[in-house]
Design a protein around this motif. Sequence first.
Motif, short mmCIF file in Angstrom:
data_model
loop_
_atom_site.label_atom_id
_atom_site.label_comp_id
_atom_site.label_asym_id
_atom_site.label_seq_id
_atom_site.Cartn_x
_atom_site.Cartn_y
_atom_site.Cartn_z
N THR A 251 2.34 -3.48 94.06
CA THR A 251 1.73 -4.47 94.92
C THR A 251 3.02 -5.47 95.03
O THR A 251 2.96 -6.56 95.73
N GLN B 178 3.82 -9.69 96.87
CA GLN B 178 3.70 -10.70 96.19
C GLN B 178 4.75 -11.61 95.94
O GLN B 178 4.72 -12.80 96.01
N SER C 238 0.04 -9.49 89.38
CA SER C 238 -1.16 -9.63 89.75
C SER C 238 -1.98 -10.42 88.71
O SER C 238 -2.99 -11.34 88.89
N GLN D 103 -4.15 -13.72 89.24
CA GLN D 103 -5.46 -13.89 89.01
C GLN D 103 -5.90 -14.88 88.31
O GLN D 103 -6.91 -15.37 88.10
N GLY E 146 -4.52 -3.55 92.78
CA GLY E 146 -3.20 -3.02 92.61
C GLY E 146 -3.00 -1.92 93.20
O GLY E 146 -3.79 -0.93 93.19
N TYR F 281 -2.44 -13.07 98.56
CA TYR F 281 -1.51 -13.61 97.54
C TYR F 281 -0.66 -14.98 97.59
O TYR F 281 -0.50 -15.87 96.76
#
Length: 324
Positions: free
Chosen positions: A99, A103, A166, A170, A251, A312
Amino acid sequence: MTSSARRRLLAGATLAVAALGLPVMAQMTSYPNQPIKLVVPYPAGGATDTLARTIAQKIQEHWNNPVIVENKPGAGGTIGNNFVAKAPADGHTVLLAITALIQQPPLMSLTYDPLKDFQPVTRIAISPSVFAVQPNSPANTLKDFVALVKANPGKYSYGSYGAGTSSHIQGELLNTQGGLDMTHVPFQGAAPLVVNMKGGQLPVAFIDSATVRPHLASFKILAVTGTKRMPALPDVPTFAEQGFHSYEPLGWFGLLMPASVPKPVLDKFATEVARVLQLPDVRARIEGLGLFVGGETPEEFAKVMRSDAEIYARIIKQANIKLN
């Protein structure tokens, strides 16, 4: 124009169109005609490397063609990513990305564009994240937790498995949406994050499902990312169910090729990977890592990448996330 002349013109046009398609058809028919490099932009031994070697072995056995896993770690995966982005567009160099690929653009300067310089093949594995608190926490729901932090300003921190990951994104999203002031504590990977959580050094953390799976009994899980509840945690609601948005992205571990690889070649490789992902032993291996099996079409994976990248980028901008 006479009828015979028209026939000759039509025949000539047909041959010309056919000739234009010959190089691509020949390439697809002969592909692969040399060893395939499956590039992992991270060190050997991790989940990405394990997945790559599992897939590579099965393709090599079925196609009777070498599939070599090459680890090109460094700079958060960008060295290996760049290598594949600039590789010959013949389908013999493939990237197994995570991922972070989509990002990173809002967080750092890159020598490639993840959405323009690659063609998605498929996601081979998917990983939700969980929001874990200590088992003795008075919070039993996400709403309880938000109220608890607000009642104790400056006293709570959250752990992530690295800046810009991530779990970091988050955590800052929860700070923004909940009006919280939790301090970010980054670790070099998910394993040390779990160690510190189990040791009680951290009150809360965002942890990927693969890492947390063996330790679920050690924590109280208040929420999971994605649009569906996790089978291993059927009683734990998603963030969306509890009124929080933009936690839909999961993910992933995905295969990609350079952007200019001919579509028939990419489709041939994608079809083979789809076959591999249906093999019982491969599915068992992926699920044994605490992951869910992927298998979307290239078009479906491309849609996921675009959607995730937008979400993102918006979070990173709104939360003013920076890499120190």
